[in-house]
Design a protein around this motif. Structure first.
Motif, PDB file in Angstrom:
ATOM      1  N   VAL A 196       8.854  18.267 -13.212  1.00  0.00           N
ATOM      2  CA  VAL A 196       8.927  19.579 -13.877  1.00  0.00           C
ATOM      3  C   VAL A 196       9.706  19.460 -15.188  1.00  0.00           C
ATOM      4  CG1 VAL A 196      10.058  21.842 -13.704  1.00  0.00           C
ATOM      5  CG2 VAL A 196       8.586  21.026 -11.836  1.00  0.00           C
ATOM      6  N   ARG A 197      10.826  18.742 -15.172  1.00  0.00           N
ATOM      7  CA  ARG A 197      11.612  18.550 -16.397  1.00  0.00           C
ATOM      8  C   ARG A 197      10.760  17.904 -17.490  1.00  0.00           C
ATOM      9  NH1 ARG A 197      16.228  18.466 -13.375  1.00  0.00           N
ATOM     10  NH2 ARG A 197      15.810  16.484 -12.331  1.00  0.00           N
ATOM     11  N   GLN A 198       9.982  16.902 -17.108  1.00  0.00           N
ATOM     12  CA  GLN A 198       9.130  16.223 -18.098  1.00  0.00           C
ATOM     13  C   GLN A 198       8.042  17.166 -18.618  1.00  0.00           C
ATOM     14  OE1 GLN A 198       9.704  13.402 -19.385  1.00  0.00           O
ATOM     15  NE2 GLN A 198      10.634  11.977 -17.918  1.00  0.00           N
ATOM     16  N   VAL A 199       7.509  17.975 -17.725  1.00  0.00           N
ATOM     17  CA  VAL A 199       6.467  18.928 -18.137  1.00  0.00           C
ATOM     18  C   VAL A 199       7.058  19.936 -19.121  1.00  0.00           C
ATOM     19  CG1 VAL A 199       4.947  20.787 -17.349  1.00  0.00           C
ATOM     20  CG2 VAL A 199       5.105  18.668 -16.018  1.00  0.00           C
ATOM     21  N   LEU A 200       8.228  20.463 -18.793  1.00  0.00           N
ATOM     22  CA  LEU A 200       8.842  21.467 -19.666  1.00  0.00           C
ATOM     23  C   LEU A 200       9.180  20.865 -21.027  1.00  0.00           C
ATOM     24  CD1 LEU A 200      11.124  23.403 -17.131  1.00  0.00           C
ATOM     25  CD2 LEU A 200       8.813  23.961 -17.918  1.00  0.00           C
ATOM     26  N   ALA A 201       9.540  19.575 -21.026  1.00  0.00           N
ATOM     27  CA  ALA A 201       9.897  18.924 -22.293  1.00  0.00           C
ATOM     28  C   ALA A 201       8.705  18.818 -23.242  1.00  0.00           C
ATOM     29  CB  ALA A 201      10.454  17.524 -22.015  1.00  0.00           C
ATOM     30  N   THR A 202       7.495  18.894 -22.723  1.00  0.00           N
ATOM     31  CA  THR A 202       6.319  18.801 -23.598  1.00  0.00           C
ATOM     32  C   THR A 202       6.036  20.116 -24.311  1.00  0.00           C
ATOM     33  OG1 THR A 202       4.755  19.515 -21.895  1.00  0.00           O
ATOM     34  CG2 THR A 202       5.201  17.155 -22.031  1.00  0.00           C
ATOM     35  N   GLY A 203       6.569  21.197 -23.795  1.00  0.00           N
ATOM     36  CA  GLY A 203       6.249  22.505 -24.369  1.00  0.00           C
ATOM     37  C   GLY A 203       4.830  22.950 -24.056  1.00  0.00           C
ATOM     38  N   ALA A 204       4.189  22.305 -23.076  1.00  0.00           N
ATOM     39  CA  ALA A 204       2.802  22.658 -22.759  1.00  0.00           C
ATOM     40  C   ALA A 204       2.743  24.002 -22.036  1.00  0.00           C
ATOM     41  CB  ALA A 204       2.176  21.573 -21.886  1.00  0.00           C
ATOM     42  N   GLU A 205       1.613  24.708 -22.249  1.00  0.00           N
ATOM     43  CA  GLU A 205       1.379  25.947 -21.499  1.00  0.00           C
ATOM     44  C   GLU A 205       0.726  25.644 -20.170  1.00  0.00           C
ATOM     45  OE1 GLU A 205      -1.012  28.680 -24.173  1.00  0.00           O
ATOM     46  OE2 GLU A 205      -0.734  26.883 -25.409  1.00  0.00           O
ATOM     47  N   VAL A 206       0.006  24.503 -20.137  1.00  0.00           N
ATOM     48  CA  VAL A 206      -0.778  24.178 -18.951  1.00  0.00           C
ATOM     49  C   VAL A 206      -0.526  22.724 -18.554  1.00  0.00           C
ATOM     50  CG1 VAL A 206      -3.122  23.909 -18.033  1.00  0.00           C
ATOM     51  CG2 VAL A 206      -2.595  25.838 -19.541  1.00  0.00           C
ATOM     52  N   LEU A 207      -0.260  22.539 -17.247  1.00  0.00           N
ATOM     53  CA  LEU A 207      -0.218  21.189 -16.686  1.00  0.00           C
ATOM     54  C   LEU A 207      -1.523  20.964 -15.949  1.00  0.00           C
ATOM     55  CD1 LEU A 207       1.161  18.536 -15.661  1.00  0.00           C
ATOM     56  CD2 LEU A 207       1.990  19.898 -13.720  1.00  0.00           C
ATOM     57  N   THR A 208      -2.194  19.842 -16.264  1.00  0.00           N
ATOM     58  CA  THR A 208      -3.460  19.590 -15.602  1.00  0.00           C
ATOM     59  C   THR A 208      -3.452  18.215 -14.939  1.00  0.00           C
ATOM     60  OG1 THR A 208      -5.858  19.728 -15.852  1.00  0.00           O
ATOM     61  CG2 THR A 208      -4.663  18.575 -17.587  1.00  0.00           C
ATOM     62  N   ALA A 209      -4.342  18.026 -13.974  1.00  0.00           N
ATOM     63  CA  ALA A 209      -4.406  16.779 -13.222  1.00  0.00           C
ATOM     64  C   ALA A 209      -5.745  16.704 -12.508  1.00  0.00           C
ATOM     65  CB  ALA A 209      -3.272  16.703 -12.213  1.00  0.00           C
ATOM     66  N   ALA A 210      -5.961  15.579 -11.838  1.00  0.00           N
ATOM     67  CA  ALA A 210      -7.221  15.361 -11.117  1.00  0.00           C
ATOM     68  C   ALA A 210      -7.090  15.678  -9.633  1.00  0.00           C
ATOM     69  CB  ALA A 210      -7.676  13.917 -11.296  1.00  0.00           C
ATOM     70  N   ASP A 211      -5.937  16.200  -9.203  1.00  0.00           N
ATOM     71  CA  ASP A 211      -5.711  16.507  -7.795  1.00  0.00           C
ATOM     72  C   ASP A 211      -5.005  17.853  -7.645  1.00  0.00           C
ATOM     73  OD1 ASP A 211      -6.280  14.455  -5.583  1.00  0.00           O
ATOM     74  OD2 ASP A 211      -5.586  13.203  -7.261  1.00  0.00           O
ATOM     75  N   ASN A 212      -5.698  18.820  -7.041  1.00  0.00           N
ATOM     76  CA  ASN A 212      -5.046  20.119  -6.851  1.00  0.00           C
ATOM     77  C   ASN A 212      -3.905  20.062  -5.847  1.00  0.00           C
ATOM     78  OD1 ASN A 212      -6.183  21.953  -8.678  1.00  0.00           O
ATOM     79  ND2 ASN A 212      -8.059  22.105  -7.443  1.00  0.00           N
ATOM     80  N   SER A 213      -3.924  19.067  -4.939  1.00  0.00           N
ATOM     81  CA  SER A 213      -2.837  18.983  -3.971  1.00  0.00           C
ATOM     82  C   SER A 213      -1.514  18.687  -4.678  1.00  0.00           C
ATOM     83  CB  SER A 213      -3.153  17.921  -2.919  1.00  0.00           C
ATOM     84  OG  SER A 213      -3.580  16.732  -3.533  1.00  0.00           O
ATOM     85  N   CYS A 214      -1.533  17.738  -5.609  1.00  0.00           N
ATOM     86  CA  CYS A 214      -0.317  17.451  -6.379  1.00  0.00           C
ATOM     87  C   CYS A 214       0.077  18.666  -7.212  1.00  0.00           C
ATOM     88  CB  CYS A 214      -0.526  16.245  -7.292  1.00  0.00           C
ATOM     89  SG  CYS A 214      -0.963  14.747  -6.391  1.00  0.00           S
TER      90      CYS A 214
END
Lengths: 244, 209, 480
Positions: A196-214
């Motif tokens: 989460v810290r790394q995600v917030l550091a990007t300033g992104a509005e959306v986090l995306t991935a290839a697995d909905n479980s993660c």
């Protein structure tokens, strides 16, 4: 091309929008998509938690449901890894030669969504438009078991208006790990919070991935933190907008 | 049943169902360092370990040894009994040959040791001593705090597989890659623990002039 | 000394919780693992043939294990011919007894030790102490652990959980000859260890070591190290006793050309470690006059009997899997309750000790997210995630019969997933429950078995319509 969709039990129940997104993208590209109605689950949770015997009927069911499909697509890297890498082991443990043969027939035809688009269909620009700042987390099974490499990012980079930002520590596990998230909840959450810290550091509005479980795990932490960051399977981003 | 028979029995029992075929070892890794000046690479890699490296022509060896001994402030020097006399000329240090055998305390009283080596590996910056000519027994190069090692260019090979081929695995071998070091504090390498804290490698190369 | 023990440690999840609350530990682990990951990556990237080396390393160990009996006998014959005395030990107690008897026969009351995982495993120091023999650990990190009356937490760097200032404090407190003005400069700490152990090295009559490799065709042993404490122990004393797990064998001398490339790059992240020693029995006029080798089973043949688990015996104890493991990075090594921590410990300890009556060992196969970073880093390609999953199945199968809450859930899930109608019904139920429990599309904290998830994570309310329902309503009639 006629493509069978294996939506997976998690997506079916918790994220039907991801299944519809795969459908929309493939139909937009002119392909026919079928949904074998008997399908349920690849057996990953049972297999990874040690319930291999309980997993055998699920594998048997999977190979039956998809026996006739020429190509199967699934919007879940970990389920595809389960099918391609572990169904064989389940059949061996069951000591069922017929099942081993059926797995050998089915498993190689199952593709993760980005593999299908890039390798089989030769598409990177699927005509999507998504004017947002997005960061991509390569989930472990996609990264290390399937070797998805740059395929999802290549697809995302071709999306109009999308600003793809690199995620720091991208190759580190988010801490979900299936039942690990419950059995070792403290470590799971500690890993998730670092993600989460790394995600917030990007300033992104959306986090995306290839697995909905993660994404359920990281998204659950992002939501509890009232971060305002949305999580979305990348198929839903590829389905956004139209080809105009 | 004695322990030996019991353990062997357990091993055989454990393997009873294993496939009979011998496991073949795929050896597709590099065996040689092609197109590389192994002497230069060796010197560079030894230097990476913060050892002192000199490349000298044969006639310059003795003066360089003398200079390195002065630089390391070596007063007493242990040497193997068969060290060539021409390596040590006008050094001004007290030379103690390991014959009769020096006691541990006598070795501890030596500031440095001068030897040759059996093989040197360019890729890893390693010298290997095998107790053969110009090298002496293992303790000799261990107890004194400064080790000066003369490496003829002819013993420098490119890779670890080449070194393994040249070496005799039944001899007592010591592979040395830089001065003694540890990574035990926060996983940062620091030089100088129990082995020689200073390593000087002098490569003798006819091509150098 | 040696009061610290692995006995009575809590199972992994609880031990992990304690470790996560220790901020100093978290900071120390993060610094150390970040440093070593970068070093390993750099030296591995130098080798274009790294994957070929890994494949060869795995095959060499598999080849050995396939005919381990043959290679053990060959080793014994060769080592004996070279003047070594070979002993066999079924378990820890037998190995300890052999070593104690050998030290007594040498009329010694102290030994110097080279860092060795196997002597940690058999708790040799405690056995020696019980026999009135003092063991001096000479590896810097082992010394830190021993002086601090602590337990090792890493295979390569047993004191990885300590930072420089903690090490200085331990030295000041426990090392009689430490200078009063000792700083936390690593070079000063290393110098203090050198002074402290110097006389011991020069006077000890008996040394105990392990071995990184044992060469079957020649009877030679190999010790890989950095500080020179290994060379001191292997060269200066009159008597050398090496305790060697039976899986340490390699068939030929030439096989070392692979292992001596894989190990240092994976372990300390160096092209080559400072010192590697090889010896074969007694070398007259050079080194110990009496050389003993104790070949140890202690559960290894049980590991060998498991066709999936046996790959754990390929392990060359480099610790790369620990350094890249996101779980180890946060819990440290003590949480694994054995001298073998991290991913390799999670597959080795349950197999060596058995899981039936050992709750710590039984918890270890679950101490992983199966992210696969360990497998990617392993120089001998041990598929640790596959072995973990296999051991989970063994744990589940060993306790079949009594119904646990987990088993009930798994069975119910399997029943539900057995057919699409059952799944659809469960989905309707989930959507209903979600609608009842959720607020603004989110489910917050819940009591009972769901608390482990919901205490920290929100969950989206399951949509009212599953994918299969949507398909049935909108696409029925499409060819299926």
């Amino acid at each position: 091309m006629r493509i069978a969709l294996f939506v997976t039990c998690v997506n079916d129940t918790m994220a039907p929008g991801t299944g519809r997104a795969v459908l929309r993208v493939l139909e937009r590209l002119g392909h026919e998509v079928t949904f074998p109605a008997g399908q349920t689950c690849c057996g990953q949770m049972h297999f990874n938690t040690g319930y291999q015997r309980e997993c055998v009927p699920l594998v048997r069911k999977f190979v039956d449901d998809f026996a006739d499909a020429e190509v199967v697509v699934s919007p879940s890297a970990s389920c595809v890894a389960m099918v391609r890498d572990h169904h064989r082991r389940v059949a061996e443990v069951a000591g069922d030669r017929g099942l081993t043969e059926a797995v050998a027939h089915t498993a190689p035809r199952v593709y993760e969504f980005s593999e299908l688009l890039v390798d089989v269909l030769g598409e990177t620009d699927v005509g999507a438009r998504f004017p947002h700042r997005v960061t991509y987390h390569p989930t472990c099974h996609g990264l290390r078991m399937l070797g998805l490499g740059d395929r999802p990012q290549a697809l995302l980079r071709a999306v109009r208006g999308l600003d793809l930002v690199d995620l720091g520590g991208a190759h580190e596990c988010c801490g979900f790990g299936g039942t690990f998230a419950l059995k070792n909840a403290d470590v799971s959450v500690a890993m998730g919070r670092d993600k989460v810290r790394q995600v917030l550091a990007t300033g992104a509005e959306v986090l995306t991935a290839a697995d909905n479980s993660c994404l359920l795990h990281v998204g659950g932490l992002l939501s509890r933190a009232r971060s305002g960051v949305r999580v979305m399977h990348y198929a839903e981003i590829l389905a956004a907008g139209d080809r105009s | 049943m004695n322990a030996r028979d019991e353990i062997l029995g357990r091993v055989r029992g454990a393997l009873a169902a294993a496939p009979d075929a011998e496991v073949e070892v795929p050896r597709r890794y590099a065996r040689t360092a092609d197109g590389v000046d192994v002497v230069r690479l060796f010197a560079e890699r030894v230097g990476d370990y913060r050892a002192t490296v000199r490349i000298v022509a044969p006639e310059a060896l003795a003066p360089v040894v003398a200079a390195e001994l002065r630089d390391a402030a070596v007063g007493t020097l242990a040497v193997p009994p068969d060290l060539p006399h021409e390596w040590l000329i006008e050094t001004g240090v007290e030379v103690r040959a390991d014959s009769p055998v020096l006691s541990v305390n006598e070795l501890d009283g030596c500031d440095g040791v001068l030897t040759g080596c059996a093989v040197a590996i360019a890729e890893t910056g390693t010298i290997v001593l095998d107790g053969g000519p110009t090298q002496g027994r293992r303790a000799l190069t261990l107890v004194p705090d400064v080790h000066i090692c003369v490496v003829p260019a002819s013993v420098v090979v490119g890779t670890v597989p080449e070194a393994i081929t040249r070496l005799d695995g039944t001899r007592p071998l010591t592979w040395v890659s830089g001065p003694s070091a540890t990574s035990d504090i926060e996983l940062n390498r620091i030089e100088g623990v129990h082995g020689p804290r200073r390593l000087v490698v002098i490569v003798v190369d006819r091509q150098t002039g | 000394m040696s009061g610290a023990t692995w006995l009575g440690m809590p199972a992994f999840p609880e031990a992990a919780r304690t470790a996560l609350a220790d901020e100093q530990l978290q900071a120390n682990l993060r610094t150390a693992t970040t440093t070593i990951r970068a070093k390993r990556e750099a030296v591995v990237a130098e080798r274009a043939d790294w994957e070929h080396l890994r494949a060869a390393g795995a095959a060499i160990k598999d080849r050995t294990l396939r005919h381990l009996d043959r290679y053990l006998l060959r080793f014994e014959e060769q080592a004996t011919a070279a003047g070594a005395v070979v002993h066999w030990a079924r378990d820890a107690a037998e190995a300890n007894r052999i070593v104690v008897d050998l030290v007594r026969a040498a009329d010694a009351d102290e030994v110097i030790k080279v860092k060795s995982m196997v002597t940690q495993e058999i708790d040799l120091n405690a056995a020696l102490a019980a026999a009135g023999i003092t063991a001096y650990e000479t590896d810097l990190a082992e010394l830190i652990v021993q002086l601090g009356d602590d337990l090792p937490s890493h295979i390569l760097v047993p004191a990885i959980h300590r930072n420089r200032s903690q090490i200085r404090d331990i030295f000041r407190r426990e090392m009689p000859d430490a200078p009063d003005d000792l700083t936390d400069d690593p070079a000063a700490l290393a110098a203090a260890a050198r002074r402290h152990l110097r006389r011991k090295f020069l006077t000890a009559r008996v040394a105990v070591s392990g071995a990184n490799f044992a060469v079957a065709e020649s009877g030679a042993l190999v010790v890989v190290e950095s500080e020179g404490n290994g060379r001191m122990c292997l060269t200066l004393p009159e008597v050398l006793i090496s305790v060697v797990g039976i899986e340490k064998l390699v068939p030929t001398w030439a096989d070392l050309e692979v292992m001596l490339q894989l190990l240092p790059r994976s372990s300390t992240g160096e092209r080559m470690n400072p010192y590697t020693s090889t010896w074969r029995g007694v070398h007259p006029g050079d080194g110990p006059r009496e050389v003993h080798v104790v070949l140890l089973d202690n559960g290894r043949t049980d590991v060998l009997a498991d066709d999936v688990g046996r790959q754990a015996l390929r392990c060359i104890r480099c610790s790369a899997c620990l350094n890249v493991c996101p779980v180890y990075e946060r819990t440290g090594g003590h949480a694994y309750g054995s001298p073998y921590p991290g991913p390799i410990g999670a597959i080795l300890t349950p197999q060596l000790r058995g899981m039936r009556d050992d709750p710590v060992a039984a918890s270890l196969p679950y101490a992983s997210t199966l992210c696969g970073a360990c497998y990617e880093a392993c120089p001998v390609r041990i598929d640790i995630p596959a072995a973990l999953v296999h051991l989970r199945a063994r744990a589940v199968d060993a306790t079949r019969g009594p119904l646990s809450p987990e088993r009930t859930v798994m069975r119910a899930a399997a029943w539900t997933l057995a057919g699409p109608r059952r799944l659809a019904a469960a989905q309707r139920l989930a959507a209903l429950a979600g609608a009842l429990l959720g607020r603004r599309g989110r489910i917050g904290r819940l009591p009972g078995p769901l608390a482990a998830w919901t205490r920290t994570r929100d969950t989206p309310v399951p949509p009212g319509q599953s994918f299969r329902t949507w398909w049935r309503r909108n696409r029925r009639g499409t060819a299926e």
